[in-house]
Design a protein around this motif. Structure first.
Motif, mmCIF file in Angstrom:
data_model
loop_
_atom_site.group_PDB
_atom_site.id
_atom_site.type_symbol
_atom_site.label_atom_id
_atom_site.label_comp_id
_atom_site.label_asym_id
_atom_site.label_seq_id
_atom_site.Cartn_x
_atom_site.Cartn_y
_atom_site.Cartn_z
ATOM 1 N N SER A 201 0.839 -1.194 0.000
ATOM 2 C CA SER A 201 0.000 0.000 0.000
ATOM 3 C C SER A 201 0.878 1.250 0.000
ATOM 4 O O SER A 201 2.012 1.242 0.478
ATOM 5 N N VAL A 202 0.343 2.333 -0.511
ATOM 6 C CA VAL A 202 1.170 3.518 -0.721
ATOM 7 C C VAL A 202 1.411 4.266 0.581
ATOM 8 O O VAL A 202 2.552 4.582 0.937
ATOM 9 N N VAL A 203 0.336 4.559 1.300
ATOM 10 C CA VAL A 203 0.417 5.241 2.596
ATOM 11 C C VAL A 203 -0.146 4.283 3.629
ATOM 12 O O VAL A 203 -1.308 3.875 3.531
ATOM 13 N N ALA A 204 0.660 3.898 4.620
ATOM 14 C CA ALA A 204 0.240 2.787 5.470
ATOM 15 C C ALA A 204 0.674 2.960 6.915
ATOM 16 O O ALA A 204 1.647 3.640 7.221
ATOM 17 N N THR A 205 -0.096 2.293 7.786
ATOM 18 C CA THR A 205 0.336 2.013 9.152
ATOM 19 C C THR A 205 0.121 0.525 9.386
ATOM 20 O O THR A 205 -0.606 -0.134 8.652
ATOM 21 N N ASP A 206 0.767 -0.005 10.434
ATOM 22 C CA ASP A 206 0.605 -1.426 10.728
ATOM 23 C C ASP A 206 0.658 -1.617 12.238
ATOM 24 O O ASP A 206 0.331 -0.699 12.990
ATOM 25 N N ARG A 207 1.076 -2.758 12.702
ATOM 26 C CA ARG A 207 0.947 -3.161 14.102
ATOM 27 C C ARG A 207 1.439 -2.080 15.057
ATOM 28 O O ARG A 207 2.529 -1.547 14.907
ATOM 29 N N GLY A 208 0.615 -1.769 16.049
ATOM 30 C CA GLY A 208 0.949 -0.714 16.995
ATOM 31 C C GLY A 208 0.521 0.655 16.546
ATOM 32 O O GLY A 208 0.607 1.631 17.295
ATOM 33 N N GLY A 209 0.027 0.760 15.301
ATOM 34 C CA GLY A 209 -0.534 2.011 14.818
ATOM 35 C C GLY A 209 0.510 3.084 14.562
ATOM 36 O O GLY A 209 1.719 2.899 14.725
#
Length: 466
Positions: A172-180
């Protein structure tokens, strides 16, 4: 001597085993540093027109764990070996080109380029309250698991006028993941051509203003858990065959909670697939989509769909569609759910909603609220037969000759059969259901009004006078 050597060997084996964890996944939370790159743990430094590279697996071309680094018009390249730890690259950025991690760590990147071609190589990565301020940078990622800009563990990214393209899957281009994390984007172009790639993927808070973006095979935006996406003054398109937006709880552990929010204001969202709803809620989750003055192209004609998608293990979600305007606006499209799904639509002042609620009569529960207005009118204009459990009408409903069936009705609004044919004195020979002018079913499968009081009724789309 032998005892010391043996102890050292056992210690080394234990450390390796602990680092690898189950199934070969490591617990490493920071990548290595490149001999041809840049690393910093403290201080304040500025570099200009420099080139930093990394060819090793699970190392960063630029790594800042403390202090402030300002980079002006630098060239950053990540090539060579793929990540050996997919979770480490996704959650901790161990194979990213540019990495900042730690509450005292800041990178200011102005101009220049970031190019990656190895698996798990995110362009710009912020972790553990580190801050990446990045502007006027071109980012190109060609391999899988390689997001454009990516924040986890409370990382912060402030971006402006970036030109990003990703091409691999799960990138994905703009992303967040685990832990935000918190990602704020102003201006620029954000494009992905890979599979399972959204323009915006949030397990935190993502806010974009004035951007253009597209995903040729994925969504405009995806939310997991108690998180949000905010889209203002932007134009974004989706070529996904499944949906344009999605709000879910996958159960993967990447996010917590069951309430996701997507807000779109003064923007244009374009879907190209004829089967894709604008928004899907496919798991046990409450997803709210709020639209204000949004221009929509949705070939499927479905604004929201709540369903049991067997790709995930839970079901019974709730989808809330809130339609707003700052002046006057019309939204067109149906709202649907399967037997497990709950859907609500709120039509606020100045809005005309042209659509049907639960036209297949399959939803577990449905609610439509037409707001009370001092200035401007809230209108629901039916485009198909609709089934509503709880109807709160303080505005105007036009049935347009379609059947509106509800269980409870409250409010002081009006229901008009605009579009129903002229008043007749009999219902013909074709059996059908009889409704009063408020849409309440009074008789079923009949051709007569026998047993009803004198008045005007609707049968087979005709007004019938008794």
């Amino acid at each position: 001597m032998k005892k010391t050597l043996l102890t050292s060997m056992f210690t080394a084996v234990a450390l390796i085993a602990m680092a690898q964890g189950g199934g070969g996944s490591t617990t490493t939370t920071i990548g290595g540093t490149s001999s041809t790159g840049y690393s910093q743990s403290s201080g304040t430094n500025t570099v200009s027109s420099q080139t930093y590279t990394s060819t090793g697996s699970d190392e960063n071309a630029v790594q800042v764990t403390g202090g402030t680094l300002t980079m002006n018009n630098c060239t950053i390249t990540k090539t060579g070996s793929d990540t050996q730890d997919e979770d480490g690259s996704s959650f901790y950025g161990i194979n990213s080109a540019v990495y900042v991690g730690g509450s005292s760590a800041v990178i200011n990147m102005n101009g220049g380029t970031i190019t990656t071609s190895t698996k798990g190589a995110n362009g710009g990565f912020a972790y553990n309250s580190g801050t990446l301020n990045i502007s006027d940078v071109t980012i190109r990622n060609t391999s899988n698991l390689s997001r454009g800009i990516h924040a986890t563990g409370g990382g912060i990214i402030n971006a402006s006028n970036l030109d990003i393209t990703t091409a691999g899957s799960n990138s994905s281009v703009v992303a967040t993941d685990r832990g935000g994390g918190t990602v704020t984007v102003n201006g620029g172009s954000y494009v992905t051509t890979g599979t399972d790639c959204a323009v915006l993927y949030s397990t935190g808070t993502i806010t974009v203003t004035g951007i253009t973006g597209s995903s040729s095979k994925g969504e405009v935006g995806v939310i997991e858990g108690d998180n949000s996406i905010n889209i203002y003054d932007s134009e974004i398109s989706s070529g996904s065959s499944e949906r344009g937006l999605m709000i879910l709880q996958s159960g993967s552990g990447d996010s917590e909670g069951y309430n996701g929010y997507i807000t779109v204001d003064n923007s244009t969202l374009t879907l190209t697939d004829s089967d894709a709803p604008l928004c899907e809620v496919p798991t046990s989750m409450t997803g709210t989509l709020s639209l204000t003055d949004v221009t929509l192209t949705v070939p499927s004609g479905v604004l929201m769909y709540v369903d049991y998608n067997t790709r995930w293990s839970t079901y019974g979600g709730t989808g809330n569609l809130v339609l707003n305007t700052d002046d006057e606006w019309t939204y067109t499209g149906n709202v649907k759910a399967d037997q497990y799904g709950t859907v609500t639509v709120t039509v606020n002042c100045g809005v005309t909603w042209k659509g049907a609620m639960d036209p297949d009569n399959t939803a577990k529960s449905t609610t439509v609220t037409i707001s009370s207005c001092d200035d401007g009118q809230a209108v629901w204009s039916l485009t198909g037969d609709s089934y509503v459990d709880n109807l709160v009408n303080n505005g105007v409903i036009y049935t347009n000759g379609y059947t509106l069936t509800y269980t409870t009705l409250t409010g002081n609004g009006t229901i008009s059969d605009s579009g129903v044919e002229e008043i007749a004195t009999d219902g013909g020979t074709r059996p059908g259901n009889v409704y009063d002018l408020q849409g309440r079913e009074l008789k079923s499968n009949t051709t007569t009004l026998d047993g009803l009081d004198s008045g005007i009724y609707i049968l087979n789309g005709h007004k019938i006078k008794k």
